[in-house]
Write a protein that holds these residues in place. Sequence first.
Motif, mmCIF file in Angstrom:
data_model
loop_
_atom_site.group_PDB
_atom_site.id
_atom_site.type_symbol
_atom_site.label_atom_id
_atom_site.label_comp_id
_atom_site.label_asym_id
_atom_site.label_seq_id
_atom_site.Cartn_x
_atom_site.Cartn_y
_atom_site.Cartn_z
ATOM 1 N N MET A 123 -23.920 -45.293 36.677
ATOM 2 C CA MET A 123 -23.139 -44.871 37.721
ATOM 3 C C MET A 123 -21.731 -44.717 37.170
ATOM 4 S SD MET A 123 -22.749 -48.433 39.831
ATOM 5 C CE MET A 123 -21.803 -50.007 39.008
ATOM 6 N N VAL A 124 -20.893 -43.839 37.614
ATOM 7 C CA VAL A 124 -19.585 -43.522 37.244
ATOM 8 C C VAL A 124 -18.577 -43.326 38.415
ATOM 9 C CG1 VAL A 124 -20.168 -40.736 37.295
ATOM 10 C CG2 VAL A 124 -18.296 -41.896 35.817
ATOM 11 N N LYS A 125 -17.404 -43.984 38.259
ATOM 12 C CA LYS A 125 -16.557 -44.177 39.538
ATOM 13 C C LYS A 125 -16.160 -42.633 39.883
ATOM 14 C CE LYS A 125 -14.082 -47.685 39.437
ATOM 15 N NZ LYS A 125 -13.000 -48.610 39.035
ATOM 16 N N THR A 166 -11.428 -48.703 48.843
ATOM 17 C CA THR A 166 -12.774 -48.335 48.508
ATOM 18 C C THR A 166 -13.217 -47.590 47.355
ATOM 19 O OG1 THR A 166 -12.902 -48.112 51.172
ATOM 20 C CG2 THR A 166 -14.888 -47.266 50.007
ATOM 21 N N VAL A 167 -14.267 -48.061 46.719
ATOM 22 C CA VAL A 167 -14.690 -47.592 45.736
ATOM 23 C C VAL A 167 -15.858 -46.977 45.494
ATOM 24 C CG1 VAL A 167 -15.357 -48.252 43.057
ATOM 25 C CG2 VAL A 167 -13.445 -49.488 44.054
ATOM 26 N N TYR A 168 -16.057 -45.589 45.106
ATOM 27 C CA TYR A 168 -17.205 -45.094 45.369
ATOM 28 C C TYR A 168 -17.867 -44.718 43.821
ATOM 29 C CZ TYR A 168 -15.831 -43.832 49.889
ATOM 30 O OH TYR A 168 -15.514 -43.899 51.345
ATOM 31 N N TYR A 169 -19.318 -44.769 43.814
ATOM 32 C CA TYR A 169 -19.890 -44.392 42.433
ATOM 33 C C TYR A 169 -20.862 -43.174 42.539
ATOM 34 C CZ TYR A 169 -18.042 -48.879 40.562
ATOM 35 O OH TYR A 169 -17.119 -49.961 40.118
ATOM 36 N N LYS A 170 -20.705 -42.435 41.860
ATOM 37 C CA LYS A 170 -21.928 -41.260 41.583
ATOM 38 C C LYS A 170 -22.856 -41.893 40.576
ATOM 39 C CE LYS A 170 -20.859 -37.918 38.743
ATOM 40 N NZ LYS A 170 -20.518 -36.556 38.069
ATOM 41 N N HIS A 171 -24.103 -41.401 41.261
ATOM 42 C CA HIS A 171 -25.245 -41.726 40.358
ATOM 43 C C HIS A 171 -25.552 -40.912 39.167
ATOM 44 C CE1 HIS A 171 -30.038 -42.033 39.997
ATOM 45 N NE2 HIS A 171 -29.463 -42.913 39.195
ATOM 46 N N VAL A 214 -25.471 -49.414 35.205
ATOM 47 C CA VAL A 214 -24.666 -49.757 34.289
ATOM 48 C C VAL A 214 -23.631 -48.557 34.443
ATOM 49 C CG1 VAL A 214 -24.166 -49.507 31.859
ATOM 50 C CG2 VAL A 214 -26.588 -50.406 32.723
ATOM 51 N N GLU A 215 -22.264 -49.159 34.525
ATOM 52 C CA GLU A 215 -21.200 -48.333 34.578
ATOM 53 C C GLU A 215 -20.855 -47.599 33.326
ATOM 54 O OE1 GLU A 215 -16.702 -48.390 36.706
ATOM 55 O OE2 GLU A 215 -17.762 -50.128 36.719
ATOM 56 N N THR A 216 -20.389 -46.211 33.567
ATOM 57 C CA THR A 216 -19.967 -45.530 32.450
ATOM 58 C C THR A 216 -18.768 -44.817 32.978
ATOM 59 O OG1 THR A 216 -20.646 -43.691 30.875
ATOM 60 C CG2 THR A 216 -21.457 -43.607 32.905
ATOM 61 N N SER A 217 -17.929 -44.627 31.859
ATOM 62 C CA SER A 217 -16.738 -43.799 32.149
ATOM 63 C C SER A 217 -17.295 -42.163 31.835
ATOM 64 C CB SER A 217 -15.585 -44.074 31.425
ATOM 65 O OG SER A 217 -15.822 -43.901 30.023
ATOM 66 N N VAL A 218 -18.299 -41.831 31.056
ATOM 67 C CA VAL A 218 -18.606 -40.425 30.977
ATOM 68 C C VAL A 218 -19.243 -39.850 32.275
ATOM 69 C CG1 VAL A 218 -19.830 -38.900 29.714
ATOM 70 C CG2 VAL A 218 -18.725 -41.144 28.713
ATOM 71 N N SER A 219 -18.644 -38.991 32.795
ATOM 72 C CA SER A 219 -19.052 -38.134 34.011
ATOM 73 C C SER A 219 -20.103 -37.347 33.875
ATOM 74 C CB SER A 219 -18.017 -37.546 35.078
ATOM 75 O OG SER A 219 -18.453 -37.120 35.952
ATOM 76 N N GLY A 220 -19.895 -36.314 32.638
ATOM 77 C CA GLY A 220 -20.655 -35.513 32.584
ATOM 78 C C GLY A 220 -20.759 -34.118 33.329
ATOM 79 N N ILE A 221 -21.609 -33.087 32.779
ATOM 80 C CA ILE A 221 -21.574 -32.159 34.063
ATOM 81 C C ILE A 221 -23.022 -31.862 34.210
ATOM 82 C CG2 ILE A 221 -20.991 -29.529 34.425
ATOM 83 C CD1 ILE A 221 -18.731 -29.800 32.636
ATOM 84 N N GLU A 222 -23.560 -32.000 35.532
ATOM 85 C CA GLU A 222 -25.028 -31.800 35.968
ATOM 86 C C GLU A 222 -24.993 -30.494 36.272
ATOM 87 O OE1 GLU A 222 -26.213 -34.642 38.551
ATOM 88 O OE2 GLU A 222 -25.347 -36.479 37.355
ATOM 89 N N ILE A 223 -25.920 -29.558 36.016
ATOM 90 C CA ILE A 223 -25.714 -28.065 36.206
ATOM 91 C C ILE A 223 -26.919 -28.141 37.486
ATOM 92 C CG2 ILE A 223 -26.211 -25.736 35.252
ATOM 93 C CD1 ILE A 223 -25.502 -26.671 32.777
ATOM 94 N N ASP A 224 -26.424 -27.952 38.722
ATOM 95 C CA ASP A 224 -27.132 -27.884 39.955
ATOM 96 C C ASP A 224 -26.878 -26.460 40.552
ATOM 97 O OD1 ASP A 224 -28.563 -30.350 40.068
ATOM 98 O OD2 ASP A 224 -26.387 -31.339 40.858
ATOM 99 N N THR A 225 -25.680 -25.907 40.350
ATOM 100 C CA THR A 225 -25.270 -24.620 40.868
ATOM 101 C C THR A 225 -24.688 -23.765 39.810
ATOM 102 O OG1 THR A 225 -23.054 -25.309 41.217
ATOM 103 C CG2 THR A 225 -24.643 -25.726 42.980
#
Length: 237
Positions: A123-125, A166-171, A214-225
């Motif tokens: 997960m990434v914030k 409020t803290v949000y996490y992306k999976h 596991v929290e990571t600071s690396v967001s990456g780029i998921e290619i969905d579109t």
Amino acid sequence: MIPARYAASRFPAKLMQDLSGKPVIVRTYEAAVKTGLFDEVYVVTDSTVIYETIIKEGGLAIMSKKEHDCGSDRIAEAVTDMDVDIIVNVQGDEPFTDKESLAGVIEVFRGDVANEIDLASLMVKITEDDEINNPNTVKVIVDNRNFALYFSRSPIPFPRVKDDHTVYYKHRGIYAFRKRALMDFQRLPMLSLEATEKIEAIRYLEYGKKIKMVETSVSGIEIDTPEDLEKAQAAWR
């Protein structure tokens, strides 16, 4: 294991789109191999085009024998007869997969609560409203030990009183499974929450499996579109 389905609903053939001279799936495969963390890296696919592309590049690939609804099912078929302890699932649309994040999900299986863990994920914030409210971005909430409570395409938690705390996490769709948990997933039918959200991780929760986040600071780029592909092209340069 990198599950690779050719017919993506939001962006068909996305894994074969060019990313700076090579298909997206090849870039993802190369990134996973480059980490040096794995005994073997395979692409598992239902597509002869993807299979032949990986083989031509000198990689390892497995053709699925069956139709599957999700990557976990596809991987479970591929590893059924393999003598393995931990299987890591790297999504085929994540060419920016990094060593730090993958090492993090593997390391929890050596930690103090390892015997409680069925699978681990990342997960990434996130802080931008557009991303928090984007249904293509899967959000996760966790307990006080970072075990997943729920995943959703909606913003979770919902702030009844709007504030800045409020803290949000992306999976991030990278998993490390115990083989037992993965094989259980394959035989267990989809239940209502997974069917509603279209998030395979929910099936594990619905059947009582424990997912260590596991929290990571690396967001990456998921290619969905196609827009994501443009971002990836710009980042690659």
